[in-house]
Structure formats: C-alpha cells, structure tokens
Design a protein around this motif. Structure first.
Motif, PDB file in Angstrom:
ATOM      1  N   LEU A 435       0.826  -1.207   0.000  1.00 53.70           N
ATOM      2  CA  LEU A 435       0.000   0.000   0.000  1.00 53.70           C
ATOM      3  C   LEU A 435       0.860   1.255   0.000  1.00 53.70           C
ATOM      4  O   LEU A 435       0.455   2.292  -0.538  1.00 53.70           O
ATOM      5  CB  LEU A 435      -0.950  -0.009   1.195  1.00 53.70           C
ATOM      6  CG  LEU A 435      -2.080  -1.050   1.116  1.00 53.70           C
ATOM      7  CD1 LEU A 435      -2.848  -1.096   2.425  1.00 53.70           C
ATOM      8  CD2 LEU A 435      -3.007  -0.753  -0.048  1.00 53.70           C
ATOM      9  N   LEU A 436       2.052   1.180   0.590  1.00 57.12           N
ATOM     10  CA  LEU A 436       2.964   2.320   0.532  1.00 57.12           C
ATOM     11  C   LEU A 436       3.468   2.526  -0.892  1.00 57.12           C
ATOM     12  O   LEU A 436       3.641   3.669  -1.345  1.00 57.12           O
ATOM     13  CB  LEU A 436       4.138   2.117   1.491  1.00 57.12           C
ATOM     14  CG  LEU A 436       3.804   2.079   2.978  1.00 57.12           C
ATOM     15  CD1 LEU A 436       5.078   1.887   3.795  1.00 57.12           C
ATOM     16  CD2 LEU A 436       3.081   3.349   3.413  1.00 57.12           C
ATOM     17  N   ALA A 441       3.081   5.628  -5.940  1.00 58.40           N
ATOM     18  CA  ALA A 441       2.844   5.690  -7.384  1.00 58.40           C
ATOM     19  C   ALA A 441       1.770   6.711  -7.725  1.00 58.40           C
ATOM     20  O   ALA A 441       1.837   7.373  -8.767  1.00 58.40           O
ATOM     21  CB  ALA A 441       2.442   4.313  -7.901  1.00 58.40           C
ATOM     22  N   VAL A 442       0.775   6.853  -6.850  1.00 63.54           N
ATOM     23  CA  VAL A 442      -0.362   7.738  -7.110  1.00 63.54           C
ATOM     24  C   VAL A 442      -0.063   9.182  -6.722  1.00 63.54           C
ATOM     25  O   VAL A 442      -0.438  10.119  -7.433  1.00 63.54           O
ATOM     26  CB  VAL A 442      -1.608   7.220  -6.346  1.00 63.54           C
ATOM     27  CG1 VAL A 442      -2.760   8.215  -6.417  1.00 63.54           C
ATOM     28  CG2 VAL A 442      -2.039   5.870  -6.908  1.00 63.54           C
ATOM     29  N   THR A 443       0.631   9.380  -5.605  1.00 64.51           N
ATOM     30  CA  THR A 443       0.829  10.747  -5.084  1.00 64.51           C
ATOM     31  C   THR A 443       2.207  11.321  -5.361  1.00 64.51           C
ATOM     32  O   THR A 443       2.362  12.541  -5.391  1.00 64.51           O
ATOM     33  CB  THR A 443       0.613  10.779  -3.561  1.00 64.51           C
ATOM     34  OG1 THR A 443       1.679  10.062  -2.903  1.00 64.51           O
ATOM     35  CG2 THR A 443      -0.728  10.161  -3.185  1.00 64.51           C
ATOM     36  N   ARG A 444       3.219  10.458  -5.509  1.00 69.79           N
ATOM     37  CA  ARG A 444       4.610  10.877  -5.702  1.00 69.79           C
ATOM     38  C   ARG A 444       5.062  11.875  -4.622  1.00 69.79           C
ATOM     39  O   ARG A 444       5.881  12.755  -4.868  1.00 69.79           O
ATOM     40  CB  ARG A 444       4.820  11.444  -7.112  1.00 69.79           C
ATOM     41  CG  ARG A 444       4.623  10.386  -8.186  1.00 69.79           C
ATOM     42  CD  ARG A 444       4.793  10.937  -9.582  1.00 69.79           C
ATOM     43  NE  ARG A 444       6.155  11.336  -9.881  1.00 69.79           N
ATOM     44  CZ  ARG A 444       7.076  10.528 -10.412  1.00 69.79           C
ATOM     45  NH1 ARG A 444       6.783   9.267 -10.674  1.00 69.79           N
ATOM     46  NH2 ARG A 444       8.282  10.986 -10.689  1.00 69.79           N
ATOM     47  N   ASN A 501     -11.837   1.028   0.607  1.00 71.29           N
ATOM     48  CA  ASN A 501     -11.834   0.884  -0.843  1.00 71.29           C
ATOM     49  C   ASN A 501     -10.957   1.964  -1.477  1.00 71.29           C
ATOM     50  O   ASN A 501     -11.334   3.143  -1.487  1.00 71.29           O
ATOM     51  CB  ASN A 501     -13.269   0.998  -1.382  1.00 71.29           C
ATOM     52  CG  ASN A 501     -13.356   0.686  -2.862  1.00 71.29           C
ATOM     53  OD1 ASN A 501     -12.370   0.748  -3.599  1.00 71.29           O
ATOM     54  ND2 ASN A 501     -14.554   0.364  -3.322  1.00 71.29           N
ATOM     55  N   PRO A 502      -9.802   1.608  -2.017  1.00 70.73           N
ATOM     56  CA  PRO A 502      -8.913   2.617  -2.609  1.00 70.73           C
ATOM     57  C   PRO A 502      -9.533   3.397  -3.763  1.00 70.73           C
ATOM     58  O   PRO A 502      -9.151   4.535  -4.029  1.00 70.73           O
ATOM     59  CB  PRO A 502      -7.717   1.784  -3.108  1.00 70.73           C
ATOM     60  CG  PRO A 502      -7.746   0.534  -2.300  1.00 70.73           C
ATOM     61  CD  PRO A 502      -9.198   0.259  -2.063  1.00 70.73           C
ATOM     62  N   ASP A 509      -4.219  10.052   0.246  1.00 73.91           N
ATOM     63  CA  ASP A 509      -3.451   9.871   1.478  1.00 73.91           C
ATOM     64  C   ASP A 509      -4.149   8.917   2.450  1.00 73.91           C
ATOM     65  O   ASP A 509      -3.530   8.419   3.395  1.00 73.91           O
ATOM     66  CB  ASP A 509      -3.213  11.219   2.160  1.00 73.91           C
ATOM     67  CG  ASP A 509      -2.097  12.016   1.486  1.00 73.91           C
ATOM     68  OD1 ASP A 509      -1.368  11.444   0.646  1.00 73.91           O
ATOM     69  OD2 ASP A 509      -1.958  13.213   1.784  1.00 73.91           O
ATOM     70  N   GLU A 510      -5.458   8.660   2.210  1.00 80.49           N
ATOM     71  CA  GLU A 510      -6.160   7.680   3.033  1.00 80.49           C
ATOM     72  C   GLU A 510      -5.564   6.285   2.874  1.00 80.49           C
ATOM     73  O   GLU A 510      -5.749   5.425   3.741  1.00 80.49           O
ATOM     74  CB  GLU A 510      -7.645   7.649   2.661  1.00 80.49           C
ATOM     75  CG  GLU A 510      -8.411   8.901   3.037  1.00 80.49           C
ATOM     76  CD  GLU A 510      -9.875   8.806   2.634  1.00 80.49           C
ATOM     77  OE1 GLU A 510     -10.509   7.760   2.914  1.00 80.49           O
ATOM     78  OE2 GLU A 510     -10.378   9.750   2.021  1.00 80.49           O
ATOM     79  N   LEU A 511      -4.841   6.066   1.778  1.00 81.11           N
ATOM     80  CA  LEU A 511      -4.161   4.780   1.604  1.00 81.11           C
ATOM     81  C   LEU A 511      -3.194   4.498   2.743  1.00 81.11           C
ATOM     82  O   LEU A 511      -2.953   3.341   3.096  1.00 81.11           O
ATOM     83  CB  LEU A 511      -3.400   4.767   0.274  1.00 81.11           C
ATOM     84  CG  LEU A 511      -4.220   4.513  -0.996  1.00 81.11           C
ATOM     85  CD1 LEU A 511      -3.410   4.910  -2.222  1.00 81.11           C
ATOM     86  CD2 LEU A 511      -4.634   3.051  -1.065  1.00 81.11           C
TER      87      LEU A 511
END
Length: 532
Positions: A435-436, A441-444, A501-502, A509-511
């Motif tokens: 998940l990290l 990958a999504v937020t960089r 749910n991603p 950032d909830e990830l």
C-alpha cells in the motif's frame, strides 16, 4: 466441497472497476466469480463454508515483484536504523546491541540513510571504533550497495590503506587517503561474503519464517526474491525455502538465480516445488544512487567527478547473457543509471531471449528518451519500485539535476508507451507494505517533505494502474498472467482484503491509513486482522 466469499466489494482486475458479487473457491483455485445467486444455484450442494466479507474490499492477492525475502527477515531480527533521523539515535541503538553481544562477535545493523539524518551525512569508522574495538561492526546502508565497517572488521577482511579497489567496487577513503570504513558495491563483498562467518540453515529458516509471516500481514501472497548467493553454500537457502514454505505457510516464492551460482544450480538440476519456482538469472549492472554508484552517462550534478560504477564491462555483460541463454534462462538485471540501462539494452539486442520469453530490467530509475524508444519494441518487462519516489525526492533533484529527473522515475510514460511493468518494494531496502508503494505511485509525495505536493506529477499513476503493478504486473513478470493476478475462474485462490476501498477515496493519502483485513493464500485464511 468449497467456500463462498460474499458480502464485500470484489474487484477482479480484469478491467478498471470490473466487479463481481461473490467468489466460489474449491481447494486452491477459483471455480466461479460473479452473481451471488447464480453461484449459489450452481454450487449450492458443494458450499460447505461461507465467509461474509463485511463490506470489505477484495483484490487478487498482491505480489511483490522484487524483494529479498530472507534479507527482510534478517532486518526484522537485527538492528534497524531505517526510521532513525540522527547520529545520536543510531549510536544509542548500536550501544545497546554492543552491550548485549559477546566480545569478538559481529554486530550488524541495517538501513542507515544519510539523506534522512538531521546532520545530512553519516559518520565514519572513527565513531564505530570509539564505541568498540572488541567487536567487528558492519552497518548496511539502506540501499545495500554500501556498508560502514569499523577497524576490527576491516582488519579481519584484510583491507588496508594500500588495498586497491576491486573491480566494480570502491573502498572509501578520507581526504588524507586513510580508510573511511565505507565500502561500496563489490568492495563490500570482501566483508559480507568473504569475512563474516556463514550462517546456519536454522538461522535462515527463522529469518524466512518471520519474513513470510510479515508479508501475510501486509496482504502479500507471494514475492519474487533473490537470496541464493548471499549465505554461503547455495543449498542452504534452498533447503530453508523447501522446509519453511508448505501447506501451513503457503506463500508463493519465485526465486531469481544469481549468476555467481547459476552453474552450480543447473548442474544440480534443482526443480520447482509446490510453492517455490526458479526463474531468471540475476545480474547487477551498477550500484545505487545513494552512494553515487549507479552508472550514469553524464556525471552526477552534485559531484562532477563521479559517474558511478559499472559492475561489469560491456563485454562481460554480453558474456553473462550468453551464459543465461545457454541454460535457456531469461535474465533479471539490476539497472538504476541510464548508462547501465543502455549497456543492458545493448546486450539483450545482441542476445535476445527465446521466442515467448521476456527479460526483466529491475529498477529502471534513470532513463533517457532514446532509451525509452529502444525499449518499446523489446521483449522486456520493467520491475519498478514506486516507493523509491517517496524515499529519493527531493534530494535526488540535486544529485541528478532537474533536467535529468524529468525522465526519471517515469512510471506513467512507460505504461502509456505500452511497456509492461511490475511493482515491488526491494525490501528490506524499502518497507514491504504494498500500500505504501501504491500510495507513492499515485501521489509521488516524499517522506522527507510530507507537506509538499507530489514531485513531477505528470508521471503519477491512477489507483487502478498502481494496483495493477502488484497483481497483473507481478504475474506477467513470471508468465503467470493466465493463472494469477485476477479474480477469475481457473485462477489461484489468493486474495488481499482491505478495510477500505482505494477506488472511492477522496484523498489518496487515506491509503496510508488503510489496513489489511484478511489475507487468503491457496484458498486459506493466512492472516486476519484482530477486529475483522
């Protein structure tokens, strides 16, 4: 007889937002995935167990496409500096370890990173010598391409001021020419593999067991690892894997075979086991960015006298690939710098894999547009580590220069060009939590500047693209895309079940707060969160 899984949000990963209501599994395979009523009607007489998912989110089992599984277990057993932010914190932890270790025994620590230390640099052997002259001490940098050794360790290794740098390595020196204690790339092998006493099979089994149990808590049902050349006799880690992975610990391990042991491996005709597969021949082409040993075509921006280290010449690299082909093996090659990447491309172009096979380039961090163009039509899959963006920014901008960084960590460009990619952690270098990696990958975003927005966001992935790296991507890297990486009839019954749910998160950032509720491997629950 089988199990019905229902009552959650189930993503099959067959396409973006593709969902089913329920899954029916029998043994270690998925028999059906679709409408719950239809499955009950078709399999009602054979459903002997039902698992209600309580609204949780289900994915195909996450798989780490590049890690060092035994090394991760060792990190869990040893001193770990990876979260420490000052010299004093490192020294305090080290002092405690020295106090409980008998004189003459080795003290080994993991994970120091000068880029996160408040001082901005790492102390040298003088500090270690002050702490103990009776213990050989080795502290591994987070990248594992550099170590810091004290005088006792250097003495046992036979490293003196007159000792020349080995091929593919650097013996660190102070300005006056004296030994600093830092050993980079192949130079560290003198201590790690030729001096430190070999470990026992029981030690390896303990490390491996800890690693797999930890993987399950993070939703990982498998991993592609490279361990066979680091622990003395090659057979030791092989025996450890054979004895640890079982029906009771059904983790799917895909093992790369280091070129140093490939001849021995092939001569012994070692076959795949139920939970253990053997894959490509592993090669290192260069080092890492942290110690400036990743091989660049132009000098480092913050040290114009350095371009990095070539572990092999072009000729040697070509010959290694010829050896892999002689065994009908694909290659998995560590390439971080653009010059190392170019050398690897040159070698594969000269000696391509057999039809239907595909090589793996691991890391692929520093690229150039011309290299991406060459890569597009080649039988190569990239093994990327998205979490490196979180660890390496912003200091990497100073190290490489802003212009060069524009085509580095270029995950979105690569995927948009149709270049297949798989996602891993490189644990114990980075945290093993997938998940990290997905969040990175999504937020960089950088862990060093969490208040800042993501860096070079044109290369950010969608949540679907990021999760695909750890499911379909990892399966494709080992030619298992027709049986793993999706929730589909005939595929393996491996699931990662999350408490959130991603795909519906307003803030990615909830990830970082998302937890694994349950991990299912081979149709069995191998981890369950206490409150699930």
């Amino acid at each position: 007889m089988g199990t019905l899984w229902h009552g959650g949000t189930i993503y099959t990963m067959e396409g973006e937002n593709k969902q089913v209501e329920a899954i029916y599994t029998a043994g270690n395979k998925i028999e059906a995935a679709g409408d719950e009523k239809a499955i009950r009607a078709a399999y009602g007489d054979t459903i002997d167990e039902e698992i209600y998912l309580k609204g949780k989110t289900v994915f195909p089992g996450f798989v780490d496409s590049h890690l060092h599984l035994i090394g991760h277990g060792e990190k869990l057993m040893r001193l770990d500096f990876s979260d420490m932010e000052s010299h004093e914190a490192i020294k305090a932890a080290l002092a405690g370890k020295i106090a409980e270790t008998a004189p003459g025994e080795w003290v080994i620590g993991e994970g120091w990173n000068e880029n996160q230390l408040g001082e901005g640099w790492m102390f040298d052997r003088a500090v270690l010598d002050e702490m103990s002259a009776e213990h050989p001490i080795v502290l591994k940098r987070i990248c594992r391409h550099a170590i810091l050794a004290n005088s006792a360790a250097l003495r046992l290794a036979g490293i003196e001021e007159e000792t020349a740098d080995p091929a593919g390595g650097i013996i660190g020196r102070r300005e006056d020419g004296s030994l600093s204690g830092f050993l980079m790339d192949r130079a560290q092998d003198i201590v790690l593999f030729e001096t430190i006493p070999p470990v026992s099979k029981e030690y390896l089994k303990k490390a491996l067991s800890k690693a797999v149990q930890d993987c399950f808590t993070y939703g990982l049902t498998g991993g592609h690892s490279e361990d066979l050349s680091y622990y003395g006799a090659m057979q030791l880690p092989i025996d450890a894997y054979n004895e640890v992975l079982s029906e009771d610990m059904p983790f799917k391990a895909h093992l790369l075979i280091h070129h140093l042991v490939i001849d021995e491996f092939e001569q012994n005709r070692i076959e795949d086991q139920r939970f253990i597969e053997y894959g490509a021949m592993k090669i290192f082409a260069d080092g890492a960015l942290g110690g400036r040993t990743a091989l660049l075509s132009e000098p480092y921006s913050d040290d114009p006298h350095v371009k990095g280290v070539a572990v092999h010449t072009q000729k040697e690299l070509n010959e290694l690939i010829v050896k892999a082909r002689s065994y009908n093996r694909e290659i998995a090659i560590h390439v971080i710098g653009d010059q190392a990447f170019e050398m690897a491309l040159n070698a594969v172009e000269l000696h391509p894999p057999a039809i239907g096979k595909r090589d793996r380039f691991i890391h692929a961090q520093i690229l150039r547009p011309d290299l991406i163009e060459r890569l597009q039509n080649m039988p190569i899959i990239l093994d990327i580590q998205p979490r490196f963006t979180a660890s390496d920014f912003p200091w990497i901008i100073e190290r490489l220069g802003e212009e060069r960084v524009k085509t580095s960590f270029a995950w979105k460009t690569l995927i948009d060009r149709g270049i297949p990619c798989a996602g891993g952690s490189d644990a114990p270098i980075e945290p093993i939590d997938p998940l990290l990696g997905i969040h990175a990958a999504v937020t960089r975003k950088s862990i060093h500047t969490p208040e800042e927005p993501g860096y070079f966001m044109k290369e950010a992935l969608s949540t679907y693209e990021a999760i695909k790296l750890y499911t379909i991507g990892s399966a494709a890297a080992i030619h298992k895309e027709h049986e793993r990486g999706k929730i589909q009839p005939g595929f393996d019954a491996d699931f990662t079940i999350l408490d959130c749910n991603p795909f519906t998160m307003e803030d990615p950032d909830e990830l970082l707060k998302t937890k694994v509720a349950m991990t299912v491997a081979e149709g069995k629950v191998v981890y369950e969160k206490a409150d699930f």
